[in-house]
Motif scaffolding. Structure first.
Motif, PDB file in Angstrom:
ATOM      1  N   PHE A   1       0.772  -1.186   0.000  1.00 33.41           N
ATOM      2  CA  PHE A   1      -0.219  -0.091  -0.140  1.00 33.41           C
ATOM      3  C   PHE A   1       0.977   1.348   0.095  1.00 33.41           C
ATOM      4  O   PHE A   1       0.406   2.383   0.432  1.00 33.41           O
ATOM      5  N   ALA A   2       1.928   1.187  -0.644  1.00 32.75           N
ATOM      6  CA  ALA A   2       3.193   2.329  -0.585  1.00 32.75           C
ATOM      7  C   ALA A   2       2.437   3.721  -1.325  1.00 32.75           C
ATOM      8  O   ALA A   2       2.647   4.653  -0.851  1.00 32.75           O
ATOM      9  N   VAL A   3       1.721   3.427  -2.340  1.00 35.77           N
ATOM     10  CA  VAL A   3       1.010   4.597  -3.079  1.00 35.77           C
ATOM     11  C   VAL A   3       0.109   5.281  -2.139  1.00 35.77           C
ATOM     12  O   VAL A   3      -0.069   6.407  -2.015  1.00 35.77           O
ATOM     13  N   PRO A   4      -0.811   4.346  -1.662  1.00 29.04           N
ATOM     14  CA  PRO A   4      -2.021   5.133  -0.582  1.00 29.04           C
ATOM     15  C   PRO A   4      -1.320   5.861   0.528  1.00 29.04           C
ATOM     16  O   PRO A   4      -1.849   6.950   0.948  1.00 29.04           O
ATOM     17  N   VAL A   5      -0.187   5.124   1.256  1.00 28.98           N
ATOM     18  CA  VAL A   5       0.448   5.837   2.397  1.00 28.98           C
ATOM     19  C   VAL A   5       0.940   7.057   1.746  1.00 28.98           C
ATOM     20  O   VAL A   5       1.042   8.160   2.333  1.00 28.98           O
ATOM     21  N   ALA A   6       1.874   7.146   0.509  1.00 30.76           N
ATOM     22  CA  ALA A   6       2.468   8.363   0.057  1.00 30.76           C
ATOM     23  C   ALA A   6       1.493   9.450  -0.145  1.00 30.76           C
ATOM     24  O   ALA A   6       1.787  10.682   0.142  1.00 30.76           O
ATOM     25  N   LYS A   7       0.276   9.114  -0.657  1.00 25.74           N
ATOM     26  CA  LYS A   7      -0.644  10.276  -0.889  1.00 25.74           C
ATOM     27  C   LYS A   7      -1.265  10.545   0.365  1.00 25.74           C
ATOM     28  O   LYS A   7      -1.531  11.871   0.456  1.00 25.74           O
ATOM     29  N   ALA A   8      -1.552   9.927   1.327  1.00 25.23           N
ATOM     30  CA  ALA A   8      -1.897  10.441   2.650  1.00 25.23           C
ATOM     31  C   ALA A   8      -0.779  11.405   3.128  1.00 25.23           C
ATOM     32  O   ALA A   8      -1.245  12.321   3.741  1.00 25.23           O
TER      33      ALA A   8
END
Length: 303
Positions: A155-162
């Protein structure tokens, strides 16, 4: 120096036993930590033995100052700097790649999400950029790449977006703040693992350039070790162990140049000796040891 937080050395006896081949040798503890391996090794060395230690952490340097032994010295440097020592001067090299318990347990260091503290994570607090400083300026793709590559977080992309969305509102400066943010972005998690575990691991590895330093130290060990000298490496996660395993395998075989079939092969430089994990008793006494893997190799004759 941190006297409140205690550290239990992983694979203490096993590492020293694997490392020690001569009591009059010169040994390198490239990751001094809180000195568990160093102290046991010194107790087994003879009068002519020597131990040179390295560590980035100022608290580790302060701990090393309590060792009043003329056979011992320490350098305030990362372990990749072992290459500055004279070639073929080491009888054995130890790399214990784990983060010490005082670093994890002290909230002021920012390594853990279990207690709130500044989002730092630097091994050497006297130099370099903290995680909070890096997160304040890195773009979303950079953050996602670090979390994916060093934390193996799907879930790296959702974490980065957050993270990027939050910092547009206010700075992310505390460990609890980041952990809560990550928990909202990680939809599923491994049983018994906090959703922030992989992200925190990734940021720590990145901000300290841990994998790059490991690769540099391993390459330096080939020139530093004497023939029959031992290389002992304790890893605590798959990224580290994969690098160590592949390095030993690469240098444990002769290499033939297919473009020059009659040329002498490049001789093997290491011999793999052992792979050791903590015993059930050690894991029970110290759960943080459960992921440890120790690999042992020996330097072959130098041509």
């Amino acid at each position: 120096m941190e006297s409140t937080w205690q550290h239990t050395t992983v694979l203490l006896k096993e590492a020293v036993e694997a490392l020690l081949t001569r009591t009059d040798g010169t040994y390198v503890d490239a990751t001094f930590g809180r000195g568990g391996h160093s102290r046991l090794l010194l107790s087994k060395l003879g009068p002519q033995g020597r131990l040179i230690a390295f560590d980035k952490d100022p608290d580790a340097i302060a701990e090393a100052a309590t060792i009043a032994d003329p056979r011992f010295s320490i350098r305030h440097q990362g372990f990749s700097n072992i290459g500055a020592l004279p070639p073929q001067s080491a009888t054995g090299i130890l790399l214990d790649l784990g983060v010490s318990s005082p670093q994890i347990d002290n909230p002021a260091r920012g390594f853990s999400f279990r207690n709130d503290g500044p989002l730092d994570m630097r091994m050497d607090t006297t130099r370099g950029e903290s995680v909070a400083e890096w997160l304040a300026t890195a773009d979303m793709d950079q953050i996602a790449e670090v979390i994916r590559d060093y934390g193996e977080e799907r879930f790296a992309v959702p974490v980065a977006k957050a993270i990027v969305a939050r910092r547009a509102e206010r700075a992310i400066t505390g460990t609890a703040d980041l952990a809560q943010l990550v928990a909202g972005a990680v939809k599923t998690r491994e049983w018994g693992q906090d959703p922030a575990t992989r992200t925190f691991q990734a940021l720590r590895i990145f901000i300290n350039a841990e994998l790059q330093e490991l690769q540099q130290a391993l390459e330096a060990s080939l020139d530093l070790l004497q023939p029959q000298g031992r290389l002992v490496v304790i890893s605590f996660h798959s990224l580290e162990d994969r690098i160590v395993k592949q390095f030993i395998a690469k240098h444990s075989r002769e290499v033939f140049d297919r473009r020059a079939p009659f040329a002498e092969p490049v001789k093997m430089r290491l011999k793999a000796l052992d792979r050791i994990k903590p015993s059930a008793d050690e894991v029970k006494a110290n759960p943080r040891s459960r992921s440890a893997i120790m690999r042992v190799a020996e330097r072959t004759e130098v041509a």
